[in-house]
Design a protein around this motif. Sequence first.
Motif, PDB file in Angstrom:
ATOM      1  N   PRO A 160       0.065 -28.278  40.140  1.00 24.24           N
ATOM      2  CA  PRO A 160       1.386 -27.658  40.018  1.00 24.24           C
ATOM      3  C   PRO A 160       2.172 -27.764  41.316  1.00 24.24           C
ATOM      4  N   GLY A 161       3.433 -27.333  41.267  1.00 20.65           N
ATOM      5  CA  GLY A 161       4.262 -27.363  42.464  1.00 20.65           C
ATOM      6  C   GLY A 161       3.951 -26.218  43.400  1.00 20.65           C
ATOM      7  N   THR A 162       4.607 -26.210  44.535  1.00 18.32           N
ATOM      8  CA  THR A 162       4.478 -25.128  45.517  1.00 18.32           C
ATOM      9  C   THR A 162       5.874 -24.676  45.908  1.00 18.32           C
ATOM     10  N   PHE A 163       5.950 -23.496  46.511  1.00 18.72           N
ATOM     11  CA  PHE A 163       7.240 -23.020  47.005  1.00 18.72           C
ATOM     12  C   PHE A 163       6.986 -22.105  48.196  1.00 18.72           C
ATOM     13  N   ASP A 164       8.020 -21.931  49.027  1.00 14.36           N
ATOM     14  CA  ASP A 164       7.943 -21.083  50.217  1.00 14.36           C
ATOM     15  C   ASP A 164       8.732 -19.803  50.005  1.00 14.36           C
ATOM     16  N   PHE A 165       8.173 -18.709  50.504  1.00 13.98           N
ATOM     17  CA  PHE A 165       8.867 -17.427  50.452  1.00 13.98           C
ATOM     18  C   PHE A 165       8.333 -16.551  51.557  1.00 13.98           C
ATOM     19  N   LEU A 166       9.236 -16.028  52.398  1.00 16.38           N
ATOM     20  CA  LEU A 166       8.906 -15.121  53.493  1.00 16.38           C
ATOM     21  C   LEU A 166       7.866 -15.705  54.443  1.00 16.38           C
ATOM     22  N   GLY A 167       8.000 -16.989  54.738  1.00 20.35           N
ATOM     23  CA  GLY A 167       7.142 -17.614  55.740  1.00 20.35           C
ATOM     24  C   GLY A 167       5.824 -18.137  55.224  1.00 20.35           C
ATOM     25  N   PHE A 168       5.553 -18.010  53.918  1.00 22.65           N
ATOM     26  CA  PHE A 168       4.303 -18.478  53.336  1.00 22.65           C
ATOM     27  C   PHE A 168       4.585 -19.543  52.278  1.00 22.65           C
ATOM     28  N   THR A 169       3.666 -20.497  52.168  1.00 19.39           N
ATOM     29  CA  THR A 169       3.664 -21.452  51.071  1.00 19.39           C
ATOM     30  C   THR A 169       2.710 -20.933  50.004  1.00 19.39           C
ATOM     31  N   HIS A 170       3.192 -20.854  48.771  1.00 20.16           N
ATOM     32  CA  HIS A 170       2.408 -20.320  47.663  1.00 20.16           C
ATOM     33  C   HIS A 170       1.969 -21.477  46.763  1.00 20.16           C
ATOM     34  N   PHE A 171       0.721 -21.439  46.353  1.00 24.25           N
ATOM     35  CA  PHE A 171       0.175 -22.538  45.550  1.00 24.25           C
ATOM     36  C   PHE A 171      -1.001 -22.039  44.713  1.00 24.25           C
ATOM     37  N   TRP A 172      -1.311 -22.794  43.665  1.00 28.75           N
ATOM     38  CA  TRP A 172      -2.478 -22.503  42.843  1.00 28.75           C
ATOM     39  C   TRP A 172      -3.702 -23.162  43.465  1.00 28.75           C
ATOM     40  N   ALA A 173      -4.825 -22.448  43.441  1.00 27.97           N
ATOM     41  CA  ALA A 173      -6.069 -22.997  43.987  1.00 27.97           C
ATOM     42  C   ALA A 173      -7.245 -22.306  43.308  1.00 27.97           C
ATOM     43  N   ARG A 174      -8.402 -22.901  43.453  1.00 30.74           N
ATOM     44  CA  ARG A 174      -9.614 -22.333  42.878  1.00 30.74           C
ATOM     45  C   ARG A 174     -10.129 -21.189  43.753  1.00 30.74           C
ATOM     46  N   SER A 175     -10.594 -20.118  43.114  1.00 33.40           N
ATOM     47  CA  SER A 175     -11.284 -19.064  43.831  1.00 33.40           C
ATOM     48  C   SER A 175     -12.743 -19.462  44.023  1.00 33.40           C
ATOM     49  N   ARG A 176     -13.496 -18.632  44.717  1.00 32.88           N
ATOM     50  CA  ARG A 176     -14.911 -18.936  44.922  1.00 32.88           C
ATOM     51  C   ARG A 176     -15.670 -18.966  43.606  1.00 32.88           C
ATOM     52  N   ARG A 177     -15.186 -18.247  42.615  1.00 33.13           N
ATOM     53  CA  ARG A 177     -15.832 -18.235  41.306  1.00 33.13           C
ATOM     54  C   ARG A 177     -15.363 -19.369  40.415  1.00 33.13           C
ATOM     55  N   GLY A 178     -14.430 -20.170  40.922  1.00 29.38           N
ATOM     56  CA  GLY A 178     -13.947 -21.307  40.154  1.00 29.38           C
ATOM     57  C   GLY A 178     -12.721 -21.037  39.317  1.00 29.38           C
ATOM     58  N   ASN A 179     -12.151 -19.827  39.406  1.00 27.28           N
ATOM     59  CA  ASN A 179     -10.953 -19.493  38.635  1.00 27.28           C
ATOM     60  C   ASN A 179      -9.694 -19.918  39.389  1.00 27.28           C
ATOM     61  N   TRP A 180      -8.643 -20.217  38.635  1.00 31.56           N
ATOM     62  CA  TRP A 180      -7.355 -20.542  39.256  1.00 31.56           C
ATOM     63  C   TRP A 180      -6.642 -19.260  39.666  1.00 31.56           C
ATOM     64  N   ILE A 181      -6.260 -19.168  40.929  1.00 29.24           N
ATOM     65  CA  ILE A 181      -5.523 -18.019  41.441  1.00 29.24           C
ATOM     66  C   ILE A 181      -4.390 -18.508  42.328  1.00 29.24           C
ATOM     67  N   VAL A 182      -3.413 -17.630  42.577  1.00 33.61           N
ATOM     68  CA  VAL A 182      -2.314 -17.946  43.486  1.00 33.61           C
ATOM     69  C   VAL A 182      -2.747 -17.592  44.901  1.00 33.61           C
ATOM     70  N   LYS A 183      -2.691 -18.582  45.783  1.00 30.51           N
ATOM     71  CA  LYS A 183      -3.012 -18.362  47.183  1.00 30.51           C
ATOM     72  C   LYS A 183      -1.773 -18.595  48.037  1.00 30.51           C
ATOM     73  N   ARG A 184      -1.894 -18.238  49.290  1.00 34.39           N
ATOM     74  CA  ARG A 184      -0.768 -18.439  50.213  1.00 34.39           C
ATOM     75  C   ARG A 184      -1.297 -18.868  51.575  1.00 34.39           C
ATOM     76  N   LYS A 185      -0.508 -19.652  52.257  1.00 40.47           N
ATOM     77  CA  LYS A 185      -0.829 -20.039  53.625  1.00 40.47           C
ATOM     78  C   LYS A 185       0.460 -20.090  54.423  1.00 40.47           C
ATOM     79  N   THR A 186       0.337 -20.074  55.740  1.00 39.64           N
ATOM     80  CA  THR A 186       1.520 -20.122  56.601  1.00 39.64           C
ATOM     81  C   THR A 186       2.340 -21.360  56.289  1.00 39.64           C
ATOM     82  N   ALA A 187       3.628 -21.186  56.047  1.00 36.85           N
ATOM     83  CA  ALA A 187       4.507 -22.321  55.767  1.00 36.85           C
ATOM     84  C   ALA A 187       4.528 -23.270  56.952  1.00 36.85           C
ATOM     85  N   ARG A 188       4.631 -24.553  56.661  1.00 36.45           N
ATOM     86  CA  ARG A 188       4.564 -25.573  57.703  1.00 36.45           C
ATOM     87  C   ARG A 188       5.618 -25.338  58.778  1.00 36.45           C
TER      88      ARG A 188
END
Length: 448
Positions: free
Chosen positions: A320-348
């Motif tokens: 899927p796509g990603t987007f930035d909001f309030l200094g973070f990039t939001h994206f879908w990623a796998r959790s440790r259990r293998g489920n899809w969750i929304v994660k965030r990291k510092t925007a580039r």
Amino acid sequence: MNFVSTKQRRIAKLAKQSPQMAFTSLAHHIDISWMHEAYRRTRKDGATGVDDVTAAEYEVDLEGNLQRLLDRAKSGTYRAPPVRRVHIPKGSSGETRPIGIPTLEDKILQRAVVMLLEPIFEHDFLECSYGYRPKRSAHQALVSLQQQASMNRGAWILEVDIRKFFDTLDHQHLHELLQRRIRDGVVLRLIHKWLHAGVMEDGNLSYPEMGSPQGGVISPLLANIYLHYVLDEWFHTDVLPRLEGRATMLRYADDFVVLFERESDAQRFFQVLPKRFGKFGLTIHPDKTRLIPFQRPLPQSSAKGTPSHTTTTPNRGGRPGTFDFLGFTHFWARSRRGNWIVKRKTARSRFIRAVRAIDDWCRKHRHQPIPLQHQKLNAKLRGHFAYFGMMHNFRALQNLRHLAERTWHRWLNRRHRRRTMIWAKFQRLLRCYPLAPARINRSALRFT
């Protein structure tokens, strides 16, 4: 303090009882005790305004200065001095953001008026607004965004950038919107004076016909009032009932995103939003505003969840796509259990800005004593970790700390021509002066 809080609770109670009433008498609440509390809440270590008066100088005759300031404000003889404009970096593109620095007296008086208006408009503001409000924060907005996107298994995200909002805020419209709740002549006259005070930059004085300088104590509240009527109230009363699916808006000052369940609703809103803003003198940045597909990948997706910057309709089996909001990039990623969750990291852009700021500081201060450099660098790192130290962002924090170590070593090694600060020597120095470790902010975790 208790006396002021009692007055504020009384104002808030009246605002709640009469949501359509305009307050015609407010200025009488501002007395010398109110001014003392406003001074207590005013930041003392900030940059000085055009008069170069510091808090230490002002406190020499604090009682007399506050009384004279109060008398001038009540009698109408107060003249708002121009703000001193400076420019700070904006993102990693080399652009700058203009910041207006008021005088200390201006800050105190603006704080006094904010303390007066806040109880009224806090009752009116909606849940979607998070910026510069009591007991609300950017972390709460980010967690709410994560929860809404996860609960809906994704959405169509409209990421909106208002072009130069604080510079293009229309004074006439603002006065009209303010008068829906405020009719007190003293308060309105003070706000009018601040909006028309002028800007001092490089010795040149100008008087912009629109806008409210960023950096002023009252500017965030005025921005919230403006966008409450122009955007928030309109979205919830006029837009939501006309949509076919669910939608959620999250706003922090002039930054906001809208999550739509259906693409058709998102497209319709995207078309009508510029017209709505145009009525109030606002424009949308065409290059920074975009509609992003943000649906959760299907279970059979083989994607690993790494961020992808596509803005077109995604392949349902792809990323899927990603987007930035309030200094973070939001994206879908796998959790440790293998489920899809929304994660965030510092925007580039924010990460690059932080790295450049550390590099620039180390270069300018490389000849200062090591203990002082160590203290200042750790303060910068802890400040960064306090905001960006949210769940799923630990790797970005570690990367910044690693680059800070490398940067500090490089500039310490350039203190002398012989380059005596070899890496082994620097490692021994770090044992005595270690940099602050990357750390998740526990207060941010309370909202997760």
